[in-house]
Design a protein around this motif. Structure first.
Motif, mmCIF file in Angstrom:
data_model
loop_
_atom_site.group_PDB
_atom_site.id
_atom_site.type_symbol
_atom_site.label_atom_id
_atom_site.label_comp_id
_atom_site.label_asym_id
_atom_site.label_seq_id
_atom_site.Cartn_x
_atom_site.Cartn_y
_atom_site.Cartn_z
ATOM 1 N N THR A 36 0.838 -1.203 0.000
ATOM 2 C CA THR A 36 0.000 0.000 0.000
ATOM 3 C C THR A 36 0.871 1.251 0.000
ATOM 4 N N LYS A 37 1.939 1.241 0.786
ATOM 5 C CA LYS A 37 2.858 2.384 0.811
ATOM 6 C C LYS A 37 3.513 2.580 -0.553
ATOM 7 N N ALA A 77 -6.138 -4.864 3.142
ATOM 8 C CA ALA A 77 -6.502 -4.581 1.748
ATOM 9 C C ALA A 77 -7.591 -3.511 1.690
ATOM 10 N N LEU A 78 -8.585 -3.613 2.570
ATOM 11 C CA LEU A 78 -9.652 -2.613 2.627
ATOM 12 C C LEU A 78 -9.067 -1.233 2.907
ATOM 13 N N LEU A 79 -8.169 -1.157 3.885
ATOM 14 C CA LEU A 79 -7.535 0.124 4.192
ATOM 15 C C LEU A 79 -6.706 0.621 3.012
ATOM 16 N N GLY A 80 -6.065 -0.300 2.290
ATOM 17 C CA GLY A 80 -5.311 0.078 1.104
ATOM 18 C C GLY A 80 -6.189 0.729 0.052
ATOM 19 N N PHE A 81 -7.375 0.140 -0.177
ATOM 20 C CA PHE A 81 -8.318 0.747 -1.131
ATOM 21 C C PHE A 81 -8.671 2.161 -0.692
ATOM 22 N N SER A 121 -14.815 0.158 0.736
ATOM 23 C CA SER A 121 -13.932 1.325 0.756
ATOM 24 C C SER A 121 -14.639 2.571 0.234
ATOM 25 N N GLY A 122 -15.768 2.382 -0.434
ATOM 26 C CA GLY A 122 -16.470 3.506 -1.040
ATOM 27 C C GLY A 122 -15.988 3.824 -2.444
ATOM 28 N N LYS A 123 -15.079 3.015 -2.971
ATOM 29 C CA LYS A 123 -14.527 3.269 -4.303
ATOM 30 C C LYS A 123 -14.922 2.188 -5.310
#
Length: 122
Positions: A31-32, A68-72, A100-102
């Protein structure tokens, strides 16, 4: 091959590779990397089109799904094409994208050519 996230300057897209079994830590690290690549693409191209190849990704446990959710949520993208053939993994990633809302910015594909074609139509 290890996980990676780079800007493909020829195609003008961010390319993310998710390879093998994943852990919460490996997803946070990826994610970073993806965030840095997205920032670079945004500056250079004015938009962030991302191709994520998860075709060789292993199954995720709950902690990894949460990462993964936080990554999105935290990585910026205008369109995200995800290549994944495994139905169980696809279902988990679809849920993470929606939560994630995306979800409307994400499409899933069985192969890279279809994913690249969708991104090129942006």
């Amino acid at each position: 091959m290890a996980n990676s996230a780079t800007v493909n300057t020829d195609a003008g897209i961010v390319e993310v590779v998710v390879d093998g079994p994943q852990t919460k830590e490996s997803i946070v690290d990826l994610t970073k990397k993806a965030g840095r690549a997205a920032e670079q693409a945004s500056v250079v191209y004015g938009q962030v089109l991302t191709l994520a190849d998860a075709s060789h990704m292993g199954q995720m446990d709950v902690a990894t799904e949460t990462a993964a959710l936080l990554g999105f949520r935290v990585v910026s993208f205008d369109r995200l094409a995800i290549v994944v053939a495994d139905e169980q993994l696809r279902t988990a990633l679809e849920a993470a994208a929606k939560l994630s809302g995306k979800g409307s910015q994400v499409q899933f594909f069985d192969d890279q050519p279809a994913a690249r074609s969708w991104l090129a139509g942006a």
